[in-house]
Design a protein around this motif. Structure first.
Motif, mmCIF file in Angstrom:
data_model
loop_
_atom_site.group_PDB
_atom_site.id
_atom_site.type_symbol
_atom_site.label_atom_id
_atom_site.label_comp_id
_atom_site.label_asym_id
_atom_site.label_seq_id
_atom_site.Cartn_x
_atom_site.Cartn_y
_atom_site.Cartn_z
ATOM 1 N N GLY A 150 0.818 -1.215 0.000
ATOM 2 C CA GLY A 150 0.000 0.000 0.000
ATOM 3 C C GLY A 150 0.847 1.258 0.000
ATOM 4 O O GLY A 150 1.900 1.320 0.620
ATOM 5 N N TYR A 151 0.358 2.288 -0.683
ATOM 6 C CA TYR A 151 1.062 3.571 -0.755
ATOM 7 C C TYR A 151 0.982 4.273 0.595
ATOM 8 O O TYR A 151 -0.089 4.481 1.151
ATOM 9 N N VAL A 152 2.149 4.644 1.151
ATOM 10 C CA VAL A 152 2.202 5.343 2.440
ATOM 11 C C VAL A 152 2.317 6.841 2.219
ATOM 12 O O VAL A 152 1.694 7.638 2.910
ATOM 13 N N GLY A 153 3.119 7.224 1.263
ATOM 14 C CA GLY A 153 3.343 8.637 0.998
ATOM 15 C C GLY A 153 4.648 8.820 0.252
ATOM 16 O O GLY A 153 5.232 7.857 -0.244
ATOM 17 N N SER A 154 5.084 10.069 0.200
ATOM 18 C CA SER A 154 6.325 10.376 -0.500
ATOM 19 C C SER A 154 7.176 11.302 0.339
ATOM 20 O O SER A 154 6.672 12.065 1.159
ATOM 21 N N VAL A 155 8.465 11.224 0.099
ATOM 22 C CA VAL A 155 9.416 12.165 0.673
ATOM 23 C C VAL A 155 9.888 13.008 -0.496
ATOM 24 O O VAL A 155 10.497 12.507 -1.438
ATOM 25 N N THR A 156 9.574 14.308 -0.442
ATOM 26 C CA THR A 156 9.843 15.181 -1.582
ATOM 27 C C THR A 156 11.079 16.052 -1.406
ATOM 28 O O THR A 156 11.569 16.629 -2.360
ATOM 29 N N GLY A 157 11.590 16.182 -0.189
ATOM 30 C CA GLY A 157 12.756 17.021 0.059
ATOM 31 C C GLY A 157 12.405 18.355 0.659
ATOM 32 O O GLY A 157 13.277 19.099 1.092
ATOM 33 N N ASP A 158 11.107 18.715 0.691
ATOM 34 C CA ASP A 158 10.721 19.988 1.292
ATOM 35 C C ASP A 158 10.087 19.783 2.670
ATOM 36 O O ASP A 158 9.314 20.615 3.131
ATOM 37 N N GLU A 159 10.451 18.695 3.332
ATOM 38 C CA GLU A 159 9.971 18.442 4.695
ATOM 39 C C GLU A 159 10.682 19.397 5.664
ATOM 40 O O GLU A 159 11.739 19.947 5.336
ATOM 41 N N PRO A 160 10.104 19.626 6.862
ATOM 42 C CA PRO A 160 10.764 20.504 7.843
ATOM 43 C C PRO A 160 12.159 19.983 8.202
ATOM 44 O O PRO A 160 12.405 18.784 8.231
ATOM 45 N N LYS A 161 13.086 20.884 8.437
ATOM 46 C CA LYS A 161 14.475 20.517 8.732
ATOM 47 C C LYS A 161 14.608 19.751 10.047
ATOM 48 O O LYS A 161 15.526 18.956 10.204
ATOM 49 N N ASP A 162 13.694 19.993 11.011
ATOM 50 C CA ASP A 162 13.794 19.302 12.300
ATOM 51 C C ASP A 162 13.182 17.906 12.253
ATOM 52 O O ASP A 162 13.216 17.184 13.244
ATOM 53 N N GLU A 163 12.646 17.497 11.119
ATOM 54 C CA GLU A 163 12.042 16.179 10.952
ATOM 55 C C GLU A 163 13.115 15.199 10.464
ATOM 56 O O GLU A 163 13.458 15.171 9.284
ATOM 57 N N ASP A 164 13.688 14.450 11.404
ATOM 58 C CA ASP A 164 14.771 13.527 11.055
ATOM 59 C C ASP A 164 14.485 12.179 11.664
ATOM 60 O O ASP A 164 14.496 12.051 12.890
ATOM 61 N N PRO A 165 14.202 11.160 10.922
ATOM 62 C CA PRO A 165 14.153 11.086 9.463
ATOM 63 C C PRO A 165 12.860 11.698 8.940
ATOM 64 O O PRO A 165 11.876 11.813 9.659
ATOM 65 N N PRO A 166 12.857 12.077 7.669
ATOM 66 C CA PRO A 166 11.629 12.657 7.100
ATOM 67 C C PRO A 166 10.495 11.641 7.064
ATOM 68 O O PRO A 166 10.704 10.480 6.784
ATOM 69 N N ILE A 167 9.304 12.109 7.381
ATOM 70 C CA ILE A 167 8.122 11.236 7.425
ATOM 71 C C ILE A 167 7.406 11.350 6.077
ATOM 72 O O ILE A 167 7.129 12.472 5.611
#
Length: 90
Positions: free
Chosen positions: A65-82
């Motif tokens: 199932g599709y969960v989502g995408s990581v596009t590179g414009d996530e918040p900088k404090d989000e590590d790892p990107p969700i």
């Protein structure tokens, strides 16, 4: 005898002795340790990451199932990107 003859007459016996020496014996091979496979392997972790090299977007799928995408414009404090849902242009 001149010096060159004396030097050569001393050099050749040592060179011959160095080349004719037998090498040291090879070390004995290490014993092979057999480890049987785990009778209860963990279930496969069905995560699939599909990067698009043209856009840099990474689509994330979990158990088909599709969960989502990581596009590179996530918040900088989000590590790892969700991964977050993204509309595809398809």
């Amino acid at each position: 005898m001149n010096r060159k003859t004396l030097a050569l007459s001393l050099f050749f016996p040592f060179a011959f002795a160095a080349c004719s020496a037998t090498p040291p014996p090879a070390p004995p091979p290490q014993p092979i340790v057999y480890m049987p496979p785990d009778p209860n392997p963990p279930p496969p972790d069905e995560w699939n990451l599909l990067p698009d090299p043209t856009t840099g977007q990474v689509d994330v799928y979990h158990q088909g199932g599709y969960v989502g995408s990581v596009t590179g414009d996530e918040p900088k404090d989000e590590d790892p990107p969700i991964p977050h849902p993204v509309q595809h242009a398809d």
